[in-house]
Design a protein around this motif. Structure first.
Motif, PDB file in Angstrom:
ATOM      1  N   ASN A  76      -7.909   9.778  -6.988  1.00  0.00           N
ATOM      2  CA  ASN A  76      -6.594   9.158  -7.110  1.00  0.00           C
ATOM      3  C   ASN A  76      -6.382   8.662  -8.556  1.00  0.00           C
ATOM      4  O   ASN A  76      -5.355   8.935  -9.191  1.00  0.00           O
ATOM      5  CB  ASN A  76      -6.562   7.988  -6.113  1.00  0.00           C
ATOM      6  CG  ASN A  76      -5.174   7.493  -5.832  1.00  0.00           C
ATOM      7  OD1 ASN A  76      -4.202   8.056  -6.318  1.00  0.00           O
ATOM      8  ND2 ASN A  76      -5.073   6.432  -5.065  1.00  0.00           N
TER       9      ASN A  76
ATOM     10  N   SER B 260     -11.821   4.593   1.943  1.00  0.00           N
ATOM     11  CA  SER B 260     -12.037   6.006   2.257  1.00  0.00           C
ATOM     12  C   SER B 260     -13.469   6.361   2.612  1.00  0.00           C
ATOM     13  O   SER B 260     -13.722   7.457   3.110  1.00  0.00           O
ATOM     14  CB  SER B 260     -11.609   6.856   1.063  1.00  0.00           C
ATOM     15  OG  SER B 260     -12.450   6.586  -0.037  1.00  0.00           O
TER      16      SER B 260
ATOM     17  N   TRP C  26      -4.459   6.653   8.712  1.00  0.00           N
ATOM     18  CA  TRP C  26      -4.345   6.618   7.249  1.00  0.00           C
ATOM     19  C   TRP C  26      -2.899   6.276   6.896  1.00  0.00           C
ATOM     20  O   TRP C  26      -1.986   6.755   7.584  1.00  0.00           O
ATOM     21  CB  TRP C  26      -4.732   7.981   6.643  1.00  0.00           C
ATOM     22  CG  TRP C  26      -4.983   7.965   5.150  1.00  0.00           C
ATOM     23  CD1 TRP C  26      -4.164   8.477   4.189  1.00  0.00           C
ATOM     24  CD2 TRP C  26      -6.117   7.429   4.461  1.00  0.00           C
ATOM     25  NE1 TRP C  26      -4.725   8.289   2.938  1.00  0.00           N
ATOM     26  CE2 TRP C  26      -5.927   7.635   3.075  1.00  0.00           C
ATOM     27  CE3 TRP C  26      -7.277   6.766   4.876  1.00  0.00           C
ATOM     28  CZ2 TRP C  26      -6.844   7.234   2.105  1.00  0.00           C
ATOM     29  CZ3 TRP C  26      -8.189   6.372   3.912  1.00  0.00           C
ATOM     30  CH2 TRP C  26      -7.972   6.606   2.545  1.00  0.00           C
ATOM     31  N   VAL C  27      -2.695   5.455   5.911  1.00  0.00           N
ATOM     32  CA  VAL C  27      -1.319   5.038   5.581  1.00  0.00           C
ATOM     33  C   VAL C  27      -1.062   5.222   4.080  1.00  0.00           C
ATOM     34  O   VAL C  27      -2.011   5.338   3.301  1.00  0.00           O
ATOM     35  CB  VAL C  27      -1.092   3.545   5.956  1.00  0.00           C
ATOM     36  CG1 VAL C  27      -1.349   3.298   7.431  1.00  0.00           C
ATOM     37  CG2 VAL C  27      -1.958   2.616   5.101  1.00  0.00           C
TER      38      VAL C  27
ATOM     39  N   GLN D 141      -0.949   3.515   1.289  1.00  0.00           N
ATOM     40  CA  GLN D 141      -1.345   2.106   1.065  1.00  0.00           C
ATOM     41  C   GLN D 141      -0.525   1.386  -0.004  1.00  0.00           C
ATOM     42  O   GLN D 141      -0.178   0.222   0.151  1.00  0.00           O
ATOM     43  CB  GLN D 141      -2.834   2.025   0.724  1.00  0.00           C
ATOM     44  CG  GLN D 141      -3.301   0.590   0.496  1.00  0.00           C
ATOM     45  CD  GLN D 141      -4.792   0.437   0.497  1.00  0.00           C
ATOM     46  OE1 GLN D 141      -5.450   0.711   1.496  1.00  0.00           O
ATOM     47  NE2 GLN D 141      -5.344   0.004  -0.616  1.00  0.00           N
TER      48      GLN D 141
ATOM     49  N   HIS E  10     -12.043  -4.081   2.367  1.00  0.00           N
ATOM     50  CA  HIS E  10     -13.471  -3.913   2.046  1.00  0.00           C
ATOM     51  C   HIS E  10     -13.721  -4.186   0.559  1.00  0.00           C
ATOM     52  O   HIS E  10     -14.828  -4.043   0.086  1.00  0.00           O
ATOM     53  CB  HIS E  10     -13.906  -2.506   2.418  1.00  0.00           C
ATOM     54  CG  HIS E  10     -13.373  -1.438   1.496  1.00  0.00           C
ATOM     55  ND1 HIS E  10     -12.029  -1.328   1.172  1.00  0.00           N
ATOM     56  CD2 HIS E  10     -13.987  -0.448   0.804  1.00  0.00           C
ATOM     57  CE1 HIS E  10     -11.866  -0.317   0.332  1.00  0.00           C
ATOM     58  NE2 HIS E  10     -13.037   0.230   0.088  1.00  0.00           N
TER      59      HIS E  10
ATOM     60  N   GLY F  50     -12.764  -2.514  -2.123  1.00  0.00           N
ATOM     61  CA  GLY F  50     -12.855  -1.412  -3.081  1.00  0.00           C
ATOM     62  C   GLY F  50     -11.971  -1.763  -4.276  1.00  0.00           C
ATOM     63  O   GLY F  50     -10.985  -2.496  -4.123  1.00  0.00           O
ATOM     64  N   TRP F  51     -12.320  -1.246  -5.454  1.00  0.00           N
ATOM     65  CA  TRP F  51     -11.589  -1.709  -6.643  1.00  0.00           C
ATOM     66  C   TRP F  51     -10.122  -1.282  -6.634  1.00  0.00           C
ATOM     67  O   TRP F  51      -9.228  -2.037  -7.002  1.00  0.00           O
ATOM     68  CB  TRP F  51     -12.296  -1.258  -7.921  1.00  0.00           C
ATOM     69  CG  TRP F  51     -11.642  -1.808  -9.163  1.00  0.00           C
ATOM     70  CD1 TRP F  51     -11.184  -1.108 -10.232  1.00  0.00           C
ATOM     71  CD2 TRP F  51     -11.384  -3.203  -9.464  1.00  0.00           C
ATOM     72  NE1 TRP F  51     -10.652  -1.960 -11.181  1.00  0.00           N
ATOM     73  CE2 TRP F  51     -10.766  -3.253 -10.719  1.00  0.00           C
ATOM     74  CE3 TRP F  51     -11.596  -4.395  -8.776  1.00  0.00           C
ATOM     75  CZ2 TRP F  51     -10.357  -4.458 -11.316  1.00  0.00           C
ATOM     76  CZ3 TRP F  51     -11.196  -5.593  -9.357  1.00  0.00           C
ATOM     77  CH2 TRP F  51     -10.588  -5.608 -10.625  1.00  0.00           C
ATOM     78  N   ASN F  52      -9.848  -0.055  -6.160  1.00  0.00           N
ATOM     79  CA  ASN F  52      -8.442   0.372  -6.135  1.00  0.00           C
ATOM     80  C   ASN F  52      -7.626  -0.489  -5.186  1.00  0.00           C
ATOM     81  O   ASN F  52      -6.515  -0.917  -5.517  1.00  0.00           O
ATOM     82  CB  ASN F  52      -8.332   1.841  -5.710  1.00  0.00           C
ATOM     83  CG  ASN F  52      -8.895   2.749  -6.774  1.00  0.00           C
ATOM     84  OD1 ASN F  52      -8.375   2.828  -7.874  1.00  0.00           O
ATOM     85  ND2 ASN F  52     -10.008   3.402  -6.463  1.00  0.00           N
ATOM     86  N   SER F  53      -8.196  -0.756  -4.019  1.00  0.00           N
ATOM     87  CA  SER F  53      -7.479  -1.598  -3.057  1.00  0.00           C
ATOM     88  C   SER F  53      -7.249  -2.984  -3.640  1.00  0.00           C
ATOM     89  O   SER F  53      -6.172  -3.575  -3.471  1.00  0.00           O
ATOM     90  CB  SER F  53      -8.272  -1.708  -1.750  1.00  0.00           C
ATOM     91  OG  SER F  53      -8.388  -0.438  -1.163  1.00  0.00           O
TER      92      SER F  53
ATOM     93  N   GLU G 254      -4.497  -2.764  -6.231  1.00  0.00           N
ATOM     94  CA  GLU G 254      -3.193  -2.513  -5.583  1.00  0.00           C
ATOM     95  C   GLU G 254      -2.671  -3.786  -4.912  1.00  0.00           C
ATOM     96  O   GLU G 254      -1.461  -4.065  -4.925  1.00  0.00           O
ATOM     97  CB  GLU G 254      -3.340  -1.365  -4.561  1.00  0.00           C
ATOM     98  CG  GLU G 254      -3.544  -0.006  -5.244  1.00  0.00           C
ATOM     99  CD  GLU G 254      -4.166   1.068  -4.341  1.00  0.00           C
ATOM    100  OE1 GLU G 254      -4.205   0.873  -3.112  1.00  0.00           O
ATOM    101  OE2 GLU G 254      -4.634   2.102  -4.876  1.00  0.00           O
TER     102      GLU G 254
HETATM  103  N1  UDP Z   1      -5.873   4.374   0.793  1.00  0.00           N
HETATM  104  C1  UDP Z   1      -4.730   4.956   1.280  1.00  0.00           C
HETATM  105  N2  UDP Z   1      -4.470   4.857   2.610  1.00  0.00           N
HETATM  106  C2  UDP Z   1      -5.283   4.212   3.476  1.00  0.00           C
HETATM  107  C3  UDP Z   1      -6.447   3.593   2.963  1.00  0.00           C
HETATM  108  C4  UDP Z   1      -6.709   3.697   1.617  1.00  0.00           C
HETATM  109  O1  UDP Z   1      -3.942   5.557   0.522  1.00  0.00           O
HETATM  110  O2  UDP Z   1      -4.988   4.194   4.685  1.00  0.00           O
HETATM  111  C5  UDP Z   1      -6.142   4.508  -0.653  1.00  0.00           C
HETATM  112  C6  UDP Z   1      -5.963   3.203  -1.375  1.00  0.00           C
HETATM  113  O3  UDP Z   1      -4.607   3.058  -1.766  1.00  0.00           O
HETATM  114  C7  UDP Z   1      -6.924   3.317  -2.531  1.00  0.00           C
HETATM  115  C8  UDP Z   1      -7.992   4.272  -2.031  1.00  0.00           C
HETATM  116  O4  UDP Z   1      -7.506   4.859  -0.840  1.00  0.00           O
HETATM  117  O5  UDP Z   1      -6.270   3.875  -3.671  1.00  0.00           O
HETATM  118  C9  UDP Z   1      -9.299   3.560  -1.685  1.00  0.00           C
HETATM  119  O6  UDP Z   1      -9.947   3.246  -2.878  1.00  0.00           O
HETATM  120  P1  UDP Z   1     -10.855   1.960  -2.993  1.00  0.00           P
HETATM  121  O7  UDP Z   1     -11.382   1.942  -4.388  1.00  0.00           O
HETATM  122  O8  UDP Z   1     -10.123   0.752  -2.567  1.00  0.00           O
HETATM  123  O9  UDP Z   1     -11.992   2.156  -1.940  1.00  0.00           O
HETATM  124  P2  UDP Z   1     -12.996   3.384  -1.631  1.00  0.00           P
HETATM  125  O10 UDP Z   1     -12.281   4.272  -0.701  1.00  0.00           O
HETATM  126  O11 UDP Z   1     -13.335   4.052  -2.940  1.00  0.00           O
HETATM  127  O12 UDP Z   1     -14.159   2.705  -0.986  1.00  0.00           O
END
Ligand code: UDP
Length: 475
Positions: free
Chosen positions: A17, A293, A351-352, A354, A369, A371-374, A377
């Protein structure tokens, strides 16, 4: 020679992403970009997104694929992710070297790669870049605070702090400079709890700690105002850092309004009905729950979280990704009151979208959880977090969320219905105004960093100039 950047993400949702966002930002700036995905990632990306038509407006963009060494039907699940690393070591690494030294990206090709931007975990890429004498910039899609704990691993081992001597996880850590007052053993990356330093994951992190400071630069998905003190620490080892976060909002700020919608890079099908369901809920009333993910939880943990949500009395949107609940989950054995309450005020799906969910006015808190992207965001949208970290950088992120940025609650290492219920009530009610203030400050600082002449805006310009500059290429 014209600039041609090769970006090579770790084959996981988060890094893919981020890489596609960076690729688009570079394409907009007139740089030729190739994204190198594993075949498996590319298949899922093409199946679930409009990425090809979206990128067709950039003639200077290309995809290339590479094998991860595993058969098509391999699940690549978290439990078997060590097999992905094995496959990459035996198949992907040599194939990558061939592409760079004598193949489609080499100086013998029509369009040689002039700069390579691999994921920070790809230590092998630096040796290849040095062999063919092109610059390499690492893209670290983990948080700067977690990266700092990785870079400090040799020091932690040297000082005898890792592996842990004793079982008390609340002991403060002394050898991650800048964090001595609040970082405990339990806040270090999950794999620092291993007894055995020869564990393959520890070896990968040791290699990363050795190689990253040798690169021409490091790209981070953060902004100066958020991470100033940790960035100063990282700069002591890696002087050339580009902070271009929040990446997804920086991209939005550079795209024309007409193309800002529908930028999904999801590797699963998004359920967009949840957005209509959110439309029916009161402002800031819904708890959004997702573990990203890769992470998994046991059936017991899933049921405890579910009970906690129901008992809190607030509506909730719960992402139950396929494969995210391990063990024997038998839907017919779920207590009737949970199902009944969920039908009344819950929405469970696989899955949504997000970013759109977090931006929805009905969302009042995010059980994540970490995660850095979450995390980023959520920050951007000013949504307070309940952090239930599970692995990798998540333990560090959740500690920073609660103790440094003060924009959420850290419930790591506990998972029972009472803790979840209390955390939800704290975030949505008891401490609501406190979190409203702190999250607003962070969200505004993030927005400022990506606006014209903001710190991330300027760092992206510097990155683009450096990528285009012959001086940089010849360093
Ligand atoms: N994400 C999403 N829909 C979901 C769950 C997660 O689009 O239902 C996206 C979220 O926006 C983020 C990524 O998946 O960009 C997850 O990255 P993150 O670094 O938070 O966690 P990882 O999946 O690497 O553990």
């Amino acid at each position: 020679m014209s600039t041609h950047v090769l970006i090579f993400p770790l084959p996981m949702q988060g890094p893919v992403n981020c890489v596609l966002k960076l690729a688009e930002l570079l394409c907009i700036s007139g740089i030729s970009v190739t994204v190198l995905n594993t075949d498996h990632i590319q298949r899922n990306l093409l199946r679930h997104t409009n990425v090809l038509s979206r990128f067709s407006r950039y003639p200077n963009f290309h995809f290339q694929t590479i094998s991860d060494g595993l058969p098509d039907d391999h699940p690549r699940s978290t439990a078997r992710y060590n097999e992905v690393f094995e496959g990459m070591k035996t198949v992907t690494e040599p194939a990558f070297r061939d592409m760079m030294v004598s193949g489609c990206f080499s100086c013998k090709s029509d369009s040689p790669v002039t700069v390579v931007i691999p994921d920070g975990l790809f230590s092998f890429a630096l040796d290849v870049a040095e062999e063919i004498q092109i610059p390499l910039i690492y893209f670290e899609t983990v948080s700067p605070c977690a990266l700092w704990t990785y870079l400090c691993l040799p020091k932690l081992i040297g000082a005898g702090e890792v592996p842990f001597n004793g079982i008390d996880l609340d002991v403060l850590i002394k050898n991650v400079p800048g964090t001595e007052a609040f970082l405990r053993r339990r806040d270090l990356p999950g794999f620092y709890r291993y007894d055995n330093l020869t564990n393959p994951v520890m070896q990968i992190i040791m290699n990363e700690a050795r190689q990253v400071p040798r690169a021409h630069g490091v790209i981070l998905n953060t902004f100066e105002a958020l991470d100033a003190s940790i960035l100063d620490q990282i700069r002591s080892l890696c002087p050339n850092i580009y902070c271009i976060g929040p990446l997804h909002t920086l991209l939005k700020s550079r795209l024309p309004k007409s193309t800002q919608h529908n930028v999904s890079n999801s590797l699963w099908t998004e359920n967009r009905d949840c957005l209509s369901w959110l439309d029916t809920q009161l402002p800031k009333s819904v708890v959004y729950v997702s573990i990203g993910s890769m992470a998994t939880m046991t059936v017991d943990q899933f049921v405890e979280i579910w009970h906690g949500l129901v008992n809190s009395g607030y509506p909730f949107l719960f992402v139950k990704r396929p494969g995210s609940v391990t063990g024997d989950y038998d839907e017919s054995k779920v207590p009737g009151n949970l199902v009944g309450e969920t039908n009344r005020r819950g929405f469970i799906t696989t899955w949504v979208p997000q970013e759109e969910v977090l931006a929805h006015s009905a969302i009042g808190g995010f059980l994540t959880h970490s995660g850095w992207n979450s995390t980023v965001e959520s920050m951007v949208e000013g949504v307070p977090m309940i952090c239930w970290p599970l692995k990798v950088d998540q333990n560090v992120n959740s500690r920073f969320v609660s103790e440094v940025w003060k924009i959420g609650i850290d419930i790591k290492d506990t998972c029972d219905r009472f803790v979840v219920e209390k955390a939800v009530k704290d975030v949505l009610d008891v401490r609501r105004s406190e979190f409203f203030r702190s999250t607003k400050v962070v969200a505004e600082a993030g927005a400022k960093s990506v606006s014209e002449n903001g710190s991330s805006w300027m760092d992206l310009n510097r990155l683009v100039e450096d990528l285009k500059s012959n001086d940089f290429v010849c360093k």
